[in-house]
Design an enzyme around this catalytic site. Structure first.
Site, mmCIF file in Angstrom:
data_model
loop_
_atom_site.group_PDB
_atom_site.id
_atom_site.type_symbol
_atom_site.label_atom_id
_atom_site.label_comp_id
_atom_site.label_asym_id
_atom_site.label_seq_id
_atom_site.Cartn_x
_atom_site.Cartn_y
_atom_site.Cartn_z
ATOM 1 N N SER A 149 2.035 1.980 2.322
ATOM 2 C CA SER A 149 3.164 2.650 2.952
ATOM 3 C C SER A 149 4.001 1.664 3.744
ATOM 4 O O SER A 149 3.483 0.680 4.292
ATOM 5 C CB SER A 149 2.641 3.749 3.888
ATOM 6 O OG SER A 149 3.665 4.228 4.733
ATOM 7 N N TYR B 128 -2.567 7.361 10.738
ATOM 8 C CA TYR B 128 -2.362 7.345 9.281
ATOM 9 C C TYR B 128 -1.829 5.987 8.840
ATOM 10 O O TYR B 128 -2.365 5.340 7.935
ATOM 11 C CB TYR B 128 -1.390 8.450 8.863
ATOM 12 C CG TYR B 128 -0.748 8.170 7.516
ATOM 13 C CD1 TYR B 128 -1.470 8.328 6.343
ATOM 14 C CD2 TYR B 128 0.562 7.700 7.435
ATOM 15 C CE1 TYR B 128 -0.903 8.030 5.114
ATOM 16 C CE2 TYR B 128 1.140 7.406 6.218
ATOM 17 C CZ TYR B 128 0.404 7.569 5.055
ATOM 18 O OH TYR B 128 0.978 7.263 3.843
ATOM 19 N N LYS C 60 -3.513 2.470 6.571
ATOM 20 C CA LYS C 60 -2.903 1.705 5.479
ATOM 21 C C LYS C 60 -2.916 0.206 5.793
ATOM 22 O O LYS C 60 -3.226 -0.619 4.932
ATOM 23 C CB LYS C 60 -1.469 2.184 5.233
ATOM 24 C CG LYS C 60 -1.352 3.618 4.739
ATOM 25 C CD LYS C 60 -2.057 3.816 3.417
ATOM 26 C CE LYS C 60 -1.831 5.209 2.848
ATOM 27 N NZ LYS C 60 -2.581 5.436 1.585
#
Length: 346
Positions: A127, A152, A156
């Site tokens: 991302s 989140y 990544k």
């Protein structure tokens, strides 16, 4: 058949479109999914589109024993495309341990499955959040990665570091991390698309559900950002374009065209659109007015993210083809099909 590719999270939004693209390009796709945030009927939709129904292994990859058994069963795979992760920014801020445990455990168990079974290639679903609040726009792969604002996003970044360490320690192992900007849209057939559980966390399904009458009001999180209309700027990319990029990445690895054991590529259009740009374009495409309300900023959001896309064009021979109207009209077609009376279940 060119060979078998395992797609973890393959019943999900981006995963399902990637499975379609793999099949269309002559690969056998095997889906690993625990169906925690996806629906099994998507496999039938993939068959409607491609003529082939992918095999499903219902497996929780965060469970070490389940993952071990599933990868052993498919040790003849050429590569893994890893989408298996929780992905809601807001939820991750409230439930960080849930995200760290699931997203990192599933990756670690997948890497162990590769070691145990000699599967040498992995494409990782990353991302643009790994860039944090960027110092320079557009964002190139040379931009410094930073501590993201959400757990989140941090999963990544941490996952990329794990992949980098692992690929450098194992000369026969290769990884490509694809850093997405904002995937939207749906397959042109209207048979598959984004199907969030509960209230959507992403903008466009929130927009389409409001337009369809599923939700009463669209909330716009903040209008005090330093942009032309005060709303955040994002690089929106059609999910079908994104799916094609994954196939290009697979082909790069299986034909040994990668230049190092760990590579990263941005996937975006290079264009930045505000939240109000999306709303205004949707109203134009759908010929209706949306009921929306400006509310406070959402935790974890940054002002602007849009990509420099030269590297993917030069190295993957890939660039986006669909424009914003294509993205929005395909998403609206999918939403209308969802609400047309068809019953969905697992």
């Amino acid at each position: 058949m060119k060979g078998k590719i395992i797609v973890t999270g393959g019943c999900g939004y981006i995963g399902s479109h990637t499975v379609v693209s793999l099949i269309e390009n002559g690969y056998e796709a095997v889906v690993f999914d625990n169906l925690s945030n996806s629906k099994e009927f998507i496999l039938d939709r993939i068959k409607e589109i491609t003529g082939k129904k992918p095999r499903l292994e219902k497996v929780d990859l965060a469970d070490e024993q389940q993952a071990k058994a599933a990868y052993k069963k498919h040790r003849d795979a050429m590569a893994i495309i890893n989408f298996a992760a929780y992905k809601a920014v807001g939820e991750s801020v409230k439930e960080p341990l849930l995200y760290y445990k699931n997203n990192l455990s599933s990756l670690l168990n997948t890497l162990q499955g590769q070691v145990d079974n000699g599967i040498e290639n992995i494409i990782f679903s990353s991302s643009a959040t790994v860039y944090g609040e960027p110092d320079v726009l557009p964002i190139s792969e040379n931009n410094e990665t930073k501590r993201p604002f959400s757990p989140y996003g941090n999963t990544k970044k941490m996952a990329e570091e794990i992949l980098e360490d692992f690929s450098y320690a194992n000369s026969n192992f290769s990884a490509i991390s694809l850093r997405y900007f904002n995937p939207i849209g749906a397959h042109q057939s209207g048979l598959i698309g984004e199907f969030p559980s509960g209230t959507p966390n992403n903008l466009l399904p929130y927009v389409t559900q409001c337009a369809a009458g599923v939700l009463k009001e669209l909330q716009v999180f903040g209008n005090d950002y330093p942009s032309k209309d005060g709303t955040p700027i994002r690089d929106y990319i059609h999910v079908v374009d994104l799916a094609v990029a994954h196939v290009k990445a697979v082909e790069r690895l299986v034909t040994n065209k990668n230049k190092s054991n760990f590579e990263v590529f941005n996937l975006g259009t290079g264009n930045g659109y505000t939240v109000l740009d999306i709303i205004n374009t949707f109203e134009s495409v759908a010929n209706l007015k949306l009921n929306y309300k400006i509310v406070g900023r959402r935790e974890g959001d940054v002002t602007a993210l849009y990509a420099a896309t030269n590297l993917a064009k030069d190295e993957l021979d890939w660039q986006s083809k669909f424009d914003l109207e294509d993205m929005i009209s395909s998403a609206w077609k999918w939403e209308q099909n969802l609400r047309s009376g068809t019953k969905f279940s697992n």
